[in-house]
Design an enzyme around this catalytic site. Sequence first.
Site, PDB file in Angstrom:
ATOM      1  N   GLY A  85      -3.751  -0.400  -2.581  1.00  0.00           N
ATOM      2  CA  GLY A  85      -3.997   0.707  -3.498  1.00  0.00           C
ATOM      3  C   GLY A  85      -5.444   0.684  -3.958  1.00  0.00           C
ATOM      4  N   GLY A 133      -0.611  -2.188  -0.742  1.00  0.00           N
ATOM      5  CA  GLY A 133      -0.025  -0.876  -0.466  1.00  0.00           C
ATOM      6  C   GLY A 133       0.125  -0.576   1.007  1.00  0.00           C
ATOM      7  CD  GLU A 156      -0.346  -7.395  -4.009  1.00  0.00           C
ATOM      8  OE1 GLU A 156      -0.372  -6.384  -3.291  1.00  0.00           O
ATOM      9  OE2 GLU A 156       0.044  -8.506  -3.578  1.00  0.00           O
ATOM     10  CG  ASP A 164       2.698  -3.209  -6.360  1.00  0.00           C
ATOM     11  OD1 ASP A 164       1.983  -3.727  -5.475  1.00  0.00           O
ATOM     12  OD2 ASP A 164       2.375  -2.158  -6.945  1.00  0.00           O
TER      13      ASP A 164
END
Length: 376
Positions: A85, A133, A156, A164
Amino acid sequence: MTTEMKKIGAAGDVLVERRGSAGLITLNRPKALNALSLPMVRELLGILRAWRDDPEVRVVAIRGTNKIGRPGTPDSLFGGFCAGGDIRFFHQAALAGDAALDDFFTEEYTLNHLVQTYPKPYIAFMDGVVMGGGMGISQGARVRIVTERTKMAMPETNIGLFPDVGGGYFLSRCPGHVGEYLALTGETIGADEAIGYGLADVKLEAAALPVLWDELGATPWGSAAEADQWIASKFIADSARPASVTGQIDAYFSLLRVKHIVDALEKSEDRWARRTAATLRKRSPLMLHVVLEQIRKARGMSLADDLRMERDMVYQCFHLRPGAESETVEGIRALAVDKDYKPQWKPARIEDVKPGMADAFFTSPWSAQTHPLRDL
């Protein structure tokens, strides 16, 4: 019949092409390693929903461009999938109190669920960098293709976040305790490890990808089932997964608490163990505790429930300690904004994380009826 490649969005960050019965998607933000912006997430959701409901589309494939050359020429195709992301956007939006930050995660996780449950064959060309992502839009694929250039990670904890985009779901299903290892360390793996850990299906030479991409557009399938049969004969039959040896990882990452894991690694005389301990010491101590809990909770969850949990968690990452006080905002600042690589983690050491500190990240700010992902 080949149709002209269509730019979607004002910046042309997503290129869409219909060739025969194939829907082909190219992520086209190479200078940012194809990192996903909110407009890109919305464009991907829109086109995947449209193709899901279009009976003329039998198969869907996705790839990324790299930083060399221009789209549509051989030297720019493949070589980079998606680095995750847009973390600079996360930083700016969190400091500004921009509601688009919440929209991003709700819509990204909706996209991840759509990919994981897509009713038609979906093929991910995971060449080059596949992180964060990028894993979210590839792990649900019917076929996950990796190459000698693949660099895969869920890094992350390095920015005070957690893996995530469904990371709890797909990492927890790796063999043994590989999920805990990858989630806590953020270690980068190559194609062979990815296949061994169940995070990819087949390894191809990068040079073979353009021919395969063209073959997808040139093959006349009468139905999605025919496309599935083609996939099975071309990839699945020849992709016997090597047994992955996880004993060394399991010996440490099966331990009950983060402190136990790090203590055991640091006491070892093994070079790999010492190096792994040093890596963990650089990560956010608080988020290491959150992530260990995440992976172990997710192991018994459905995909939808895991994504709902992660939506709660990411809300807390930015709102539990808002603005610059957020562990995630500080991690992004140090890594990608100021680039001093000296995050001021709070607490600063693994030993300073008190029991129960991680629990707040799993508290939902919504009821079941008002949860933004209630319809998954």
